[in-house]
Design a protein around this motif. Structure first.
Motif, mmCIF file in Angstrom:
data_model
loop_
_atom_site.group_PDB
_atom_site.id
_atom_site.type_symbol
_atom_site.label_atom_id
_atom_site.label_comp_id
_atom_site.label_asym_id
_atom_site.label_seq_id
_atom_site.Cartn_x
_atom_site.Cartn_y
_atom_site.Cartn_z
ATOM 1 N N GLY A 53 0.832 -1.184 0.000
ATOM 2 C CA GLY A 53 0.000 0.000 0.000
ATOM 3 C C GLY A 53 0.872 1.241 0.000
ATOM 4 N N ASN A 54 0.241 2.401 0.002
ATOM 5 C CA ASN A 54 1.028 3.639 -0.013
ATOM 6 C C ASN A 54 1.861 3.811 1.240
ATOM 7 N N TYR A 114 4.763 1.710 -1.800
ATOM 8 C CA TYR A 114 4.582 0.925 -3.020
ATOM 9 C C TYR A 114 5.382 1.471 -4.197
ATOM 10 N N TYR A 115 5.272 2.772 -4.432
ATOM 11 C CA TYR A 115 5.888 3.349 -5.628
ATOM 12 C C TYR A 115 7.404 3.476 -5.518
ATOM 13 N N GLY A 151 -1.579 -4.719 -2.694
ATOM 14 C CA GLY A 151 -1.589 -3.545 -3.553
ATOM 15 C C GLY A 151 -0.898 -3.829 -4.871
ATOM 16 N N GLY A 201 -0.694 -2.303 -9.307
ATOM 17 C CA GLY A 201 -0.986 -1.148 -10.134
ATOM 18 C C GLY A 201 -0.024 -0.992 -11.287
ATOM 19 N N HIS A 259 -4.239 0.219 -7.154
ATOM 20 C CA HIS A 259 -3.887 1.621 -6.946
ATOM 21 C C HIS A 259 -4.495 2.499 -8.035
ATOM 22 N N GLN A 260 -4.805 3.722 -7.646
ATOM 23 C CA GLN A 260 -5.318 4.703 -8.595
ATOM 24 C C GLN A 260 -4.398 4.768 -9.820
ATOM 25 N N TYR A 272 -8.934 1.441 -5.714
ATOM 26 C CA TYR A 272 -8.534 2.508 -4.802
ATOM 27 C C TYR A 272 -8.903 3.811 -5.519
ATOM 28 N N ARG A 328 -9.256 7.734 -5.790
ATOM 29 C CA ARG A 328 -8.796 9.036 -5.313
ATOM 30 C C ARG A 328 -9.235 10.171 -6.245
#
Length: 303
Positions: A54-55, A59-60, A87, A89, A113-114, A144, A146
């Motif tokens: 998750g954030n 994650y990124y 998560g 994406g 994820h968005q 997700y 946003r």
């Protein structure tokens, strides 16, 4: 498509959806020993839904190999004690591969994820999530959300096409918009997770949410569980007492467009001696002069 039986996954979303941090060693690699200890602390504290990648888990900032390792470690440590919502994406092939890996690792759900693409249409949003959901029909899929421009009708259309899209993590900071969105999409069709954690949980529960995400739970599981118990009982006064307790901490995380969202959580964990404060760019470690303030905030909590 035949509807899969995802009752247990739906139940797991109507809970605290914990977003574990990813601790790092001094040389910048994932600290697997600390990671396991933090997960064990969450499990022993009563957390029953975990979201690796998750954030709050950065994650990124993780490589694909690291994201797979985090998934596998979380599934292994939970060992059936908690539902795992992985998560995933980025572009469709990467997202599908991550969903398939989550399934192979033993997870029961994925959180999408968005999309970070700068040009997202409502129809394209459906196509993106449908490609993922169709690839893993046995898994529960949770978008997700946003984007305040996404309509509830768009999620409803996705739900008609993909029965395994079972919930939504809604993270637009607008309680009225959430209540309308949930009703436009289908209040009973999806499990609604308040995706902006404890500060928004009371107002979003009033609008129809039955679960909320949490990064704070890494620091104080009992505090987050106390809010959940109050909300489940309809005790909004009790929930707001917890809200008042955690407000300064969560406002530090939300300041400057959430620049220190993960930083403050890791700083609190460092103050408790549970992991290092190290964090990867584009986030940054908390400046020295602010560290004592974080330690002071959590000192009086039921840790």
């Amino acid at each position: 498509m035949k509807s899969p039986d995802l009752t247990s996954s739906r139940d797991a979303l109507a809970d605290i959806v914990a977003i574990p941090v990813t601790p790092f060693t001094a040389d910048g690699t994932i600290d697997t020993a600390a990671h396991r200890a933090l997960l064990r602390r969450l499990l022993d504290g009563g957390v029953r839904t975990l979201t690796p990648n998750g954030n709050t888990g950065e994650y990124y900032a993780l490589s694909p190999d690291e994201r797979r390792a985090v998934t596998e470690l979380t599934v292994e440590e939970a060992a059936g004690e908690a539902a795992i919502l992985v998560g995933i994406g980025l572009e469709v092939p990467t997202a599908v591969a991550a969903a398939e890996h989550a399934r192979a690792a033993g997870a029961g759900m994925v959180m999408v994820h968005q999309p970070v693409h700068p040009y997202v249409s409502q129809d394209g949003w459906i196509d993106y999530h449908r490609a993922i959901a169709d690839a893993v029909p046995e898994l529960g899929v949770v978008p997700y959300i946003r984007n305040p421009l996404l309509s509830g009708e768009t999620l409803a259309r996705l739900g008609e096409l993909c029965p395994n899209v079972i919930g939504a993590k809604y993270a637009v900071p607008d309680a009225a918009r959430f209540a309308a969105f949930a009703r436009d999409a289908g209040l009973e069709r999806f499990v609604w997770v308040a995706g902006l954690a404890e500060l928004y949980a009371p107002s979003y529960f009033a609008g129809g949410a039955t679960g909320f995400t949490s990064g704070l739970v890494n620091v104080a599981p009992a505090v987050s569980l106390g809010m959940l118990e109050a909300l489940r009982a309809g005790d909004y006064a009790g929930a707001m007492k917890v809200w008042e307790q955690i407000r300064p901490f969560e406002e530090l995380r939300a300041a400057h467009q959430s620049a220190d969202n993960v930083t403050v959580v890791k700083e609190a964990l460092a103050a408790l001696g549970l992991c290092r404060r190290d964090i990867r760019p584009p986030s940054r470690a908390l400046p020295e002069e602010q560290r004592a303030a974080v330690a002071s905030l959590v000192a009086g909590w039921a840790i």
